[in-house]
Structures are given as C-alpha cells and as structure tokens.
Design an enzyme around this catalytic site. Structure first.
Site, short mmCIF file in Angstrom:
data_model
loop_
_atom_site.label_atom_id
_atom_site.label_comp_id
_atom_site.label_asym_id
_atom_site.label_seq_id
_atom_site.Cartn_x
_atom_site.Cartn_y
_atom_site.Cartn_z
N LEU A 1 0.79 -1.50 0.24
CA LEU A 1 -0.30 0.44 -0.55
C LEU A 1 0.68 0.63 0.03
CD1 LEU A 1 -2.85 -0.81 2.62
CD2 LEU A 1 -2.99 -0.81 0.32
N ASN B 1 6.20 6.17 -0.94
CA ASN B 1 7.13 6.14 -0.75
C ASN B 1 8.16 5.53 -0.09
OD1 ASN B 1 6.74 6.89 -4.02
ND2 ASN B 1 6.57 9.15 -3.14
N ARG B 2 7.38 5.05 1.02
CA ARG B 2 8.02 4.51 2.38
C ARG B 2 9.42 5.63 2.94
NH1 ARG B 2 4.94 1.83 0.87
NH2 ARG B 2 4.37 -0.53 1.53
N LEU B 3 8.08 7.17 2.44
CA LEU B 3 9.53 7.37 3.37
C LEU B 3 8.71 8.23 4.77
CD1 LEU B 3 10.67 9.68 0.78
CD2 LEU B 3 11.99 8.47 1.59
#
Length: 218
Positions: free
Chosen positions: A13, A196-198
């Site tokens: 996700l 973006n997994r940031l």
C-alpha cells in the site's frame, strides 16, 4: 493445495493519509499519545485500546501478545494479568517492556518502552470489582494461565463449578495471583505512514529527566 499468494512482494500500500512534523507534536509525549489515542477513539476503530505487549525472559527469549490498555496517565500505562502467567514470569525476571499500538485505518503506530512495576493492591482490587462478574470468575479458574488443560470441556467445567461456588457471594474476592502492572515510560516513537516508504518517525527519549524530541530515518 494451490498457492493463493505466490509473491508477497506484490502486496503493498502507499500511505497517503497524513504527515507528522516536529513542529506539530506536543512537548510532552503523554500529551501527544492522548492526541492520537483520542482521535482513534473518535474514529470508532475496533478496540483502539488493544496493544501488543512484548516481554523477554532473563535469558532473552521474547514473547509478545495482545492485551488491553486499562489506564493511561503521565505516570504510566496500565494493564492487568495473572501474575503466575508466562508474562508474569518474564516481568519478574526482566522488567523491561515495550507496548505497541497499531491503527491501520489511520496509518499510525505508537511504540512505548520502559520498565514495569506492579500497581497497588487497592488499585488492582478496585479494577477487579469493576469487571463483569463472568470475567471475575474466569480470573479465578484460568490458573495457572498458559498451563495445559485437557479440553475446552474441562475448562468449562471449572468455570461452571466456580460459578456455583460463588453464586451466593455478592462481591467476589480478587485472586491473590491476579492484578495490575504499570509501564513507566522512558521512550516513545510516533510513526505516521507516508508515500514511498518515507515514513515519519518522531521519538521522545528520556535523558537527564527531560524529554528530547528527534526524528528517525524511515
């Protein structure tokens, strides 16, 4: 048997719901906890007070399970259990514990670390008396907690026998082996999912009796 999921790497996700900046958080971690916790309650999430409780034995063997938060103040975070359970044994040997709250709908997670203390007999008794009567009886019969029992029927028989034993007693006594624990926090992490997994990770760490706020890499 046919594999339903062949490649878990395809399941992902993108978190888009919110963001968390240093200038947005409270100066005190418990205040920030209450802000997020009350928001989770307001969203009518399923049991937002459910939390993972991670303990370890004196030899470092980890154990984790889901419990319910039953008190939250600046002094600490409370839950109740059987003192003779596996978690009770862990806590007697190694009082360092971590709690984890995860609210998927809000894309948020809170970790709280610290040491455990038993809460007072008066507080434990007061909470025990507020529990539903069937739960009070279950506390009496579910011992030793995590011990082996022959069957579900055997467990039900123990409950039924205790129910009959206590039916004429208006106020059940709290079992000596049952009561509360309080986590005294020295570390918090507030995690907000981001694209973006940031992800945003803001921590509070107790240093020289002051709370220091920092951002961690995702």
């Amino acid at each position: 048997m046919t594999d339903v999921i062949k490649d878990l790497s395809e399941l992902r996700l993108s978190y888009q719901r919110a963001e968390l900046h240093e200038n947005q958080v409270a100066t005190q971690p418990h205040t920030q906890f209450l802000t997020w916790f009350n928001a989770a309650l307001a969203c009518n999430l399923h049991e937002p007070y459910a939390m993972y409780v991670a303990t370890a034995s004196k030899t470092g063997v980890p154990h984790v399970r889901t419990l319910l938060l039953r008190g939250a103040t600046e002094q600490g975070y409370d839950f109740y259990s059987n003192y003779d359970s596996l978690k009770g044994q862990d806590l007697a040997e190694n009082p360092q514990v971590q709690l984890l709250f995860y609210w998927a709908e809000l894309e948020q997670q809170i970790r709280i670390s610290g040491r455990i203390e038993k809460i007072s007999l008066e507080e434990s008794t007061d909470y025990y008396q507020k529990r539903p009567r069937d739960s009070q009886i279950a506390a009496h019969v579910s011992t030793p907690q995590s011990g082996v029992i022959a069957s579900r029927e055997a467990l039900q028989q123990r409950f039924d026998a205790a129910f009959s034993q206590y039916q004429d007693i208006e106020k059940l006594p709290k079992p000596e082996f049952w009561g509360g624990y309080r986590l005294i926090p020295d570390y918090y992490e507030f995690w907000q999912g981001r694209p973006n997994r940031l992800h945003d990770r803001i921590i509070y760490e107790k240093r020289s009796n002051d709370w220091v706020i920092e951002r961690l890499m995702p």
